[in-house]
Design a protein around this motif. Structure first.
Motif, short mmCIF file in Angstrom:
data_model
loop_
_atom_site.label_atom_id
_atom_site.label_comp_id
_atom_site.label_asym_id
_atom_site.label_seq_id
_atom_site.Cartn_x
_atom_site.Cartn_y
_atom_site.Cartn_z
N TYR A 87 -5.49 9.42 -3.94
CA TYR A 87 -5.69 8.32 -3.00
C TYR A 87 -4.38 7.54 -2.89
O TYR A 87 -3.90 6.97 -3.86
CB TYR A 87 -6.82 7.41 -3.49
N LEU A 88 -3.76 7.57 -1.71
CA LEU A 88 -2.54 6.84 -1.45
C LEU A 88 -2.87 5.75 -0.43
O LEU A 88 -2.91 5.99 0.77
CB LEU A 88 -1.44 7.77 -0.92
N GLY A 89 -3.16 4.56 -0.93
CA GLY A 89 -3.70 3.51 -0.09
C GLY A 89 -2.71 2.50 0.42
O GLY A 89 -3.03 1.70 1.30
N ILE A 90 -1.51 2.47 -0.14
CA ILE A 90 -0.48 1.55 0.35
C ILE A 90 0.47 2.36 1.22
O ILE A 90 1.18 3.25 0.73
CB ILE A 90 0.28 0.88 -0.80
N VAL A 91 0.46 2.10 2.52
CA VAL A 91 1.29 2.84 3.46
C VAL A 91 2.22 1.87 4.16
O VAL A 91 1.79 0.89 4.77
CB VAL A 91 0.42 3.58 4.51
N LYS A 92 3.52 2.13 4.06
CA LYS A 92 4.53 1.32 4.72
C LYS A 92 5.37 2.18 5.65
O LYS A 92 5.48 3.39 5.46
CB LYS A 92 5.44 0.63 3.69
N ILE A 93 5.95 1.55 6.64
CA ILE A 93 6.79 2.23 7.61
C ILE A 93 8.25 2.09 7.20
O ILE A 93 8.71 0.99 6.93
CB ILE A 93 6.61 1.63 9.02
N ASP A 94 8.97 3.20 7.15
CA ASP A 94 10.40 3.18 6.86
C ASP A 94 11.16 3.60 8.12
O ASP A 94 11.04 4.73 8.58
CB ASP A 94 10.71 4.13 5.71
N THR A 95 11.92 2.68 8.67
CA THR A 95 12.70 2.98 9.88
C THR A 95 14.16 3.30 9.55
O THR A 95 14.99 3.37 10.45
CB THR A 95 12.64 1.81 10.86
N GLY A 96 14.46 3.46 8.26
CA GLY A 96 15.80 3.86 7.87
C GLY A 96 16.80 2.73 7.79
O GLY A 96 18.00 2.97 7.62
N VAL A 97 16.36 1.47 7.90
CA VAL A 97 17.29 0.34 7.85
C VAL A 97 17.09 -0.50 6.60
O VAL A 97 17.67 -1.57 6.46
CB VAL A 97 17.14 -0.55 9.10
N GLY A 98 16.25 -0.02 5.67
CA GLY A 98 16.12 -0.70 4.39
C GLY A 98 15.08 -1.80 4.34
O GLY A 98 14.99 -2.52 3.35
N PHE A 99 14.28 -1.97 5.40
CA PHE A 99 13.27 -3.02 5.41
C PHE A 99 11.91 -2.41 5.79
O PHE A 99 11.49 -2.49 6.94
CB PHE A 99 13.64 -4.14 6.39
N PRO A 100 11.23 -1.79 4.83
CA PRO A 100 9.92 -1.19 5.13
C PRO A 100 8.93 -2.22 5.66
O PRO A 100 8.92 -3.38 5.24
CB PRO A 100 9.46 -0.65 3.77
N LYS A 101 8.11 -1.81 6.61
CA LYS A 101 7.12 -2.69 7.22
C LYS A 101 5.73 -2.31 6.74
O LYS A 101 5.37 -1.13 6.75
CB LYS A 101 7.18 -2.58 8.75
#
Length: 296
Positions: A87-101
């Motif tokens: 179960y992988l419940g924490i999902v963040k977006i990585d746009t390659g600029v070092g500040f995951p959303k």
């Protein structure tokens, strides 16, 4: 000349059909959740998910419940199997600029859930001695060989009632064996796991500007597949008492249950279409055919 042409054609076609297809990571794609209901307004009108652009990967973390079979000899040995619910419940977006959303999750959450995941261990290096009270493994290789992974929105405790965003099946041929080390207080290992989409899905969130909804676009093509690459680090803490021994009816140790903590990167990838060998083969066939025509 006809015979030579036929021989060359068959040879090139064989190369084209057997040429390996290598997964290529896609960057700058869109994670589109605009058709997923994530909650409701006070007037009961639906609230839809966000759209993220310029995505390079997803950053995930969560837990995995592991059941290890010790093969009846009470020790970890080559070919012993294991099964996992992840179960992988924490999902963040990585746009390659070092500040995951962080993903806006409304009344539920976005999560990956692995069902019927299984594999085996091999190249086990033993450690300790039975007379010392400990006899186990210093290190071993492990590989996932079967199972499915789904991306959902909803409640992990109610998979059937959650919205399926995509289903994937592990590709044993691409998933690479990884090393786990039992030195000290942790079992740990990196995991490079390829999982192919098994259906296009009506809620597929993976889109590119050039290819559109690549899951729908590529699925059904014999020469191209869409996959997610799970590059995870798994840690099992012995110090926290997360391991439970399993015994048979005669009291013999047959395995253990354990909880692992996983986290890492999930990338979107495709295999090339068409194959380089196929382009080369068709071009060479065309040249040979043109020369044959001139010879007449």
């Amino acid at each position: 000349m006809k015979k030579l042409f036929s021989i060359v054609a068959v040879a090139i076609l064989s190369l084209a059909l057997t040429a390996p297809a290598f997964a290529q990571k896609l960057t700058d794609w869109t994670f589109d959740l605009s058709n997923v209901v994530i909650g409701y307004n006070p007037d009961t009108s639906p609230i839809y998910g966000p759209v993220y652009t310029g995505v390079d990967s997803l950053l995930v973390s969560g837990t995995a419940d592991i059941r290890q079979n010790l093969g009846g000899d009470s020790v970890l040995s080559d070919n012993d199997t294991f099964s996992v619910e992840a179960y992988l419940g924490i999902v963040k977006i990585d746009t390659g600029v070092g500040f995951p959303k962080n993903i806006t999750d409304g009344d539920g959450e976005f999560f990956f859930y692995g069902e019927n995941l299984s594999g085996n261990v091999f190249d086990v290096v033993s450690a300790g001695n039975p007379t010392d009270g400990f006899y186990g493994a210093a290190s071993f290789l492990y590989q996932y060989t079967a199972g499915t992974i789904g991306l959902y929105y909803g409640d992990v405790n109610d998979i059937a009632g959650s919205t399926s965003l995509g289903m994937l099946e592990i590709d044993k041929s691409l998933s690479t064996p990884t090393v786990a080390n039992q030195g000290g207080e942790y079992l740990s290992g990196d995991l490079d796991l390829f999982a192919h989409f098994t259906s296009d899905g009506t809620n597929s969130p993976f889109i590119t500007d050039i290819l559109g909804n690549i899951v729908s676009y590529y699925f059904g093509s014999l020469s191209t597949q869409v996959q997610l690459i799970f590059d995870l680090q798994n840690n099992l803490s012995i110090a926290e008492g997360t391991i439970t021994n399993l015994f048979d009816e005669q009291g013999n140790l047959i395995g253990f249950d354990a909880k692992a903590f996983s986290g890492g990167n999930v990338s979107l990838a495709v295999t090339p279409e068409p194959s380089t060998f196929l382009i080369f083969g068709l071009g060479l066939l065309g040249l040979l055919g043109f020369r044959r025509k001139l010879a007449k």
